[in-house]
Motif scaffolding. Structure first.
Motif, PDB file in Angstrom:
ATOM      1  N   ARG A  55       0.930  -0.961   0.026  1.00 17.69           N
ATOM      2  CA  ARG A  55      -0.102  -0.158  -0.003  1.00 17.69           C
ATOM      3  C   ARG A  55       0.828   1.260   0.099  1.00 17.69           C
ATOM      4  NH1 ARG A  55      -3.158  -1.061   5.284  1.00 17.69           N
ATOM      5  NH2 ARG A  55      -0.933  -1.793   5.816  1.00 17.69           N
ATOM      6  N   VAL A  56       2.141   1.207   0.302  1.00 17.17           N
ATOM      7  CA  VAL A  56       3.035   2.356   0.538  1.00 17.17           C
ATOM      8  C   VAL A  56       3.465   2.890  -0.946  1.00 17.17           C
ATOM      9  CG1 VAL A  56       5.376   3.040   1.487  1.00 17.17           C
ATOM     10  CG2 VAL A  56       3.697   1.731   2.724  1.00 17.17           C
ATOM     11  N   PRO A  57       3.282   3.852  -1.541  1.00 20.76           N
ATOM     12  CA  PRO A  57       3.648   4.419  -2.839  1.00 20.76           C
ATOM     13  C   PRO A  57       5.270   4.228  -2.812  1.00 20.76           C
ATOM     14  CG  PRO A  57       2.270   5.990  -1.826  1.00 20.76           C
ATOM     15  CD  PRO A  57       2.639   4.974  -0.717  1.00 20.76           C
ATOM     16  N   ARG A  58       5.676   4.003  -4.238  1.00 23.92           N
ATOM     17  CA  ARG A  58       7.040   3.782  -4.647  1.00 23.92           C
ATOM     18  C   ARG A  58       7.859   5.000  -4.287  1.00 23.92           C
ATOM     19  NH1 ARG A  58       7.874   1.929 -10.131  1.00 23.92           N
ATOM     20  NH2 ARG A  58       7.031  -0.073  -9.341  1.00 23.92           N
ATOM     21  N   ARG A  59       7.482   6.084  -4.319  1.00 27.72           N
ATOM     22  CA  ARG A  59       8.061   7.373  -3.906  1.00 27.72           C
ATOM     23  C   ARG A  59       8.519   7.399  -2.280  1.00 27.72           C
ATOM     24  NH1 ARG A  59       3.167   9.204  -5.019  1.00 27.72           N
ATOM     25  NH2 ARG A  59       2.183  10.646  -3.624  1.00 27.72           N
ATOM     26  N   HIS A  60       7.547   6.795  -1.673  1.00 24.45           N
ATOM     27  CA  HIS A  60       7.898   6.708  -0.175  1.00 24.45           C
ATOM     28  C   HIS A  60       8.626   5.958  -0.019  1.00 24.45           C
ATOM     29  CE1 HIS A  60       3.629   8.970   0.384  1.00 24.45           C
ATOM     30  NE2 HIS A  60       4.670   9.610   0.194  1.00 24.45           N
ATOM     31  N   LYS A  61       8.721   4.598  -0.580  1.00 26.71           N
ATOM     32  CA  LYS A  61       9.440   3.517  -0.316  1.00 26.71           C
ATOM     33  C   LYS A  61      11.182   3.946  -0.543  1.00 26.71           C
ATOM     34  CE  LYS A  61       6.503  -0.316  -0.804  1.00 26.71           C
ATOM     35  NZ  LYS A  61       6.132  -1.617  -1.694  1.00 26.71           N
ATOM     36  N   LEU A  62      11.251   4.591  -1.886  1.00 24.86           N
ATOM     37  CA  LEU A  62      12.501   5.218  -2.178  1.00 24.86           C
ATOM     38  C   LEU A  62      13.209   6.244  -0.726  1.00 24.86           C
ATOM     39  CD1 LEU A  62      11.997   6.137  -5.942  1.00 24.86           C
ATOM     40  CD2 LEU A  62      13.524   4.182  -4.537  1.00 24.86           C
ATOM     41  N   LEU A  63      12.081   6.921  -0.366  1.00 20.06           N
ATOM     42  CA  LEU A  63      12.495   7.701   0.801  1.00 20.06           C
ATOM     43  C   LEU A  63      13.200   6.860   1.956  1.00 20.06           C
ATOM     44  CD1 LEU A  63      12.771  10.843   1.599  1.00 20.06           C
ATOM     45  CD2 LEU A  63      10.278  10.321   2.579  1.00 20.06           C
ATOM     46  N   LEU A  64      12.253   5.853   2.314  1.00 22.32           N
ATOM     47  CA  LEU A  64      12.592   4.957   3.480  1.00 22.32           C
ATOM     48  C   LEU A  64      13.857   4.273   3.335  1.00 22.32           C
ATOM     49  CD1 LEU A  64       9.091   3.868   4.309  1.00 22.32           C
ATOM     50  CD2 LEU A  64      10.383   5.066   5.531  1.00 22.32           C
ATOM     51  N   ALA A  65      14.112   3.667   2.012  1.00 18.52           N
ATOM     52  CA  ALA A  65      15.271   2.874   1.429  1.00 18.52           C
ATOM     53  C   ALA A  65      16.492   3.780   1.444  1.00 18.52           C
ATOM     54  CB  ALA A  65      15.389   2.515   0.092  1.00 18.52           C
ATOM     55  N   GLY A  66      16.397   5.225   1.117  1.00 22.15           N
ATOM     56  CA  GLY A  66      17.474   6.130   1.473  1.00 22.15           C
ATOM     57  C   GLY A  66      17.821   6.311   2.837  1.00 22.15           C
ATOM     58  N   LEU A  67      16.845   6.271   3.785  1.00 19.93           N
ATOM     59  CA  LEU A  67      17.142   6.343   5.323  1.00 19.93           C
ATOM     60  C   LEU A  67      18.013   5.242   5.628  1.00 19.93           C
ATOM     61  CD1 LEU A  67      16.821   7.631   8.120  1.00 19.93           C
ATOM     62  CD2 LEU A  67      14.786   6.511   8.228  1.00 19.93           C
ATOM     63  N   LEU A  68      17.619   3.873   5.245  1.00 19.65           N
ATOM     64  CA  LEU A  68      18.241   2.753   5.553  1.00 19.65           C
ATOM     65  C   LEU A  68      19.586   2.855   5.028  1.00 19.65           C
ATOM     66  CD1 LEU A  68      15.581  -0.066   5.324  1.00 19.65           C
ATOM     67  CD2 LEU A  68      16.376   0.978   7.554  1.00 19.65           C
ATOM     68  N   ALA A  69      19.776   3.194   3.944  1.00 20.81           N
ATOM     69  CA  ALA A  69      21.081   3.292   3.181  1.00 20.81           C
ATOM     70  C   ALA A  69      21.947   4.325   4.212  1.00 20.81           C
ATOM     71  CB  ALA A  69      21.170   3.664   1.805  1.00 20.81           C
ATOM     72  N   TYR A  70      21.534   5.415   4.485  1.00 19.37           N
ATOM     73  CA  TYR A  70      22.195   6.383   5.159  1.00 19.37           C
ATOM     74  C   TYR A  70      22.820   6.005   6.577  1.00 19.37           C
ATOM     75  CZ  TYR A  70      23.261  10.806   7.795  1.00 19.37           C
ATOM     76  OH  TYR A  70      23.685  11.621   8.503  1.00 19.37           O
ATOM     77  N   LEU A  71      21.540   5.231   7.305  1.00 21.20           N
ATOM     78  CA  LEU A  71      21.906   4.795   8.525  1.00 21.20           C
ATOM     79  C   LEU A  71      23.075   3.579   8.471  1.00 21.20           C
ATOM     80  CD1 LEU A  71      18.668   4.767  10.021  1.00 21.20           C
ATOM     81  CD2 LEU A  71      20.543   6.255  10.404  1.00 21.20           C
ATOM     82  N   ALA A  72      22.909   2.809   7.331  1.00 28.05           N
ATOM     83  CA  ALA A  72      24.054   1.765   7.279  1.00 28.05           C
ATOM     84  C   ALA A  72      25.377   2.164   6.772  1.00 28.05           C
ATOM     85  CB  ALA A  72      23.490   0.569   6.106  1.00 28.05           C
ATOM     86  N   LEU A  73      25.400   3.465   6.176  1.00 33.60           N
ATOM     87  CA  LEU A  73      26.918   3.756   5.745  1.00 33.60           C
ATOM     88  C   LEU A  73      27.595   4.025   6.833  1.00 33.60           C
ATOM     89  CD1 LEU A  73      25.545   5.987   2.644  1.00 33.60           C
ATOM     90  CD2 LEU A  73      27.009   3.699   2.555  1.00 33.60           C
ATOM     91  N   PRO A  74      29.018   3.851   6.707  1.00 36.21           N
ATOM     92  CA  PRO A  74      29.967   4.006   7.604  1.00 36.21           C
ATOM     93  C   PRO A  74      30.380   5.690   7.821  1.00 36.21           C
ATOM     94  CG  PRO A  74      31.111   3.024   5.704  1.00 36.21           C
ATOM     95  CD  PRO A  74      29.692   3.035   5.400  1.00 36.21           C
ATOM     96  N   PHE A  75      29.919   6.335   7.095  1.00 31.11           N
ATOM     97  CA  PHE A  75      30.290   8.046   6.898  1.00 31.11           C
ATOM     98  C   PHE A  75      29.008   8.665   6.948  1.00 31.11           C
ATOM     99  CE2 PHE A  75      30.286   6.582   2.439  1.00 31.11           C
ATOM    100  CZ  PHE A  75      29.619   7.165   2.082  1.00 31.11           C
ATOM    101  N   ASP A  76      28.716   9.811   7.844  1.00 35.06           N
ATOM    102  CA  ASP A  76      27.660  10.425   8.217  1.00 35.06           C
ATOM    103  C   ASP A  76      27.839  11.904   7.987  1.00 35.06           C
ATOM    104  OD1 ASP A  76      26.291   8.189   8.666  1.00 35.06           O
ATOM    105  OD2 ASP A  76      26.415   8.634  10.897  1.00 35.06           O
ATOM    106  N   LEU A  77      27.101  12.741   8.203  1.00 32.98           N
ATOM    107  CA  LEU A  77      27.199  14.156   8.160  1.00 32.98           C
ATOM    108  C   LEU A  77      28.240  14.609   9.323  1.00 32.98           C
ATOM    109  CD1 LEU A  77      23.597  15.462   7.751  1.00 32.98           C
ATOM    110  CD2 LEU A  77      25.458  15.540   6.098  1.00 32.98           C
ATOM    111  N   VAL A  78      28.102  13.827  10.499  1.00 32.38           N
ATOM    112  CA  VAL A  78      28.904  14.134  11.606  1.00 32.38           C
ATOM    113  C   VAL A  78      29.153  12.612  11.997  1.00 32.38           C
ATOM    114  CG1 VAL A  78      28.990  14.583  14.191  1.00 32.38           C
ATOM    115  CG2 VAL A  78      27.631  16.058  12.483  1.00 32.38           C
ATOM    116  N   PRO A  79      30.617  12.315  12.048  1.00 31.48           N
ATOM    117  CA  PRO A  79      30.819  10.981  12.369  1.00 31.48           C
ATOM    118  C   PRO A  79      30.513  10.389  13.511  1.00 31.48           C
ATOM    119  CG  PRO A  79      32.662  12.386  11.726  1.00 31.48           C
ATOM    120  CD  PRO A  79      31.728  13.059  11.795  1.00 31.48           C
ATOM    121  N   ASP A  80      30.181   8.988  13.593  1.00 37.05           N
ATOM    122  CA  ASP A  80      29.472   8.268  14.965  1.00 37.05           C
ATOM    123  C   ASP A  80      30.577   8.260  16.004  1.00 37.05           C
ATOM    124  OD1 ASP A  80      27.214   8.173  13.729  1.00 37.05           O
ATOM    125  OD2 ASP A  80      27.241   6.236  12.878  1.00 37.05           O
TER     126      ASP A  80
END
Length: 131
Positions: free
Chosen positions: A56-81
């Motif tokens: 039921r979730v539109p594709r554009r919203h899924k892309l937003l959520l997938a981008g969030l998961l990718a950001y959280l999984a990457l070892p580099f961030d805006l501010v290093p962990d």
């Protein structure tokens, strides 16, 4: 020291700070708050993966959520962990902004249906998204 060693050390420090705060809440008698805090990040991850699987979730919203998961999984961030507090704060802010955009566009229904954690935590997420 190699980059992967720094990554492991920063993950360990963040985990220790997180665990110490949860333990502090348990010691002062706030077990419900400790459980909610300990499970908040995993609950958000479960919510995101469940929403990605929901037809039921539109594709554009899924892309937003997938981008969030990718950001959280990457070892580099805006501010290093490995920077205490600030390193995790940027993850929280990005997560809050994405969830806010998702909830404003798609409504609360799917989020309420798929939330695995305590109702109190979901109420906090929804209240923050509404502001």
């Amino acid at each position: 020291m190699a980059w992967w060693a720094w990554l492991l050390v920063s993950f360990g420090v963040a985990l220790l700070v997180y665990a110490a705060f949860v333990a502090f809440l348990v010691v002062v008698g706030r077990r419900e708050d400790a459980r909610a805090l300990a499970g908040f990040v995993p609950d958000c991850a479960v919510l995101t993966t469940r929403l990605l699987r929901d037809r039921r979730v539109p594709r554009r919203h899924k892309l937003l959520l997938a981008g969030l998961l990718a950001y959280l999984a990457l070892p580099f961030d805006l501010v290093p962990d490995f920077i205490p507090v600030a390193g995790q704060l940027d993850d929280v802010l990005v997560t809050a902004l994405v969830l806010r955009a998702f909830l404003r566009a798609g409504g609360e229904g799917p989020a309420r249906e798929h939330w695995p954690g305590p109702q109190r935590s979901l109420d906090l997420v929804l209240r923050l998204a509404a502001d």
